[in-house]
Design an enzyme around this catalytic site. Sequence first.
Site, PDB file in Angstrom:
ATOM      1  N   ASP A 113       5.544  -9.353  36.951  1.00  0.00           N
ATOM      2  CA  ASP A 113       5.195  -7.950  36.739  1.00  0.00           C
ATOM      3  C   ASP A 113       4.021  -7.594  37.635  1.00  0.00           C
ATOM      4  OD1 ASP A 113       7.143  -7.464  34.773  1.00  0.00           O
ATOM      5  OD2 ASP A 113       5.828  -8.140  33.172  1.00  0.00           O
TER       6      ASP A 113
ATOM      7  N   ASP B 266      12.279  -3.419  35.470  1.00  0.00           N
ATOM      8  CA  ASP B 266      12.022  -2.746  34.191  1.00  0.00           C
ATOM      9  C   ASP B 266      12.155  -1.234  34.337  1.00  0.00           C
ATOM     10  OD1 ASP B 266      11.363  -5.273  33.160  1.00  0.00           O
ATOM     11  OD2 ASP B 266       9.223  -4.989  33.545  1.00  0.00           O
TER      12      ASP B 266
END
EC number: 3.4.23.36
Length: 167
Positions: free
Chosen positions: A128, A147
């Site tokens: 991330d 995401d």
Amino acid sequence: MMDSAMTMPGARRWSKWFVLAALVIVLDQFSKLYFNGRFQYGEVRSVVEGFFSFTLIYNPGAAFSFLHDAGGWQKYLFTALAFAVSGWLGWNIVKGRFTGMMNLAAAFIIGGALGNVIDRLAYGHVIDFIMVHYYNQWYYPAFNLADSFICVGAALMVLDSLKKPSR
């Protein structure tokens, strides 16, 4: 010579959605390789002061670090779930059961889900790097392009379902 996928009946109708899903995977993986190669773990670089930053975080769980400390079995659960959902969505694209907007949503979700599966299988965690926050008072959990595509795909599915006439 013709591609074998193009000789299948209706392949032109649905193959573009799988190409789009593949492009989402490529974009996601290149972005993760970039941030993983140029940032130290935990490093934060401000883009818009007090609101938007890039960082490098590893998430062994799912969204919002759900089950991040579960001991490792969650990798297999989330991988199997991503394959199951992607397979179901892909099957419905091929069978022509979705509208154009739903096909777009499905392609985004498939690409995002499989992009994160690649991370889980290759590294044991998801990379991330996007962080939205309000100064030091509030932070949204770090996320990635996969995401983002999954969320946009889910939103498109909701919009598509709202425009359908009731039965």
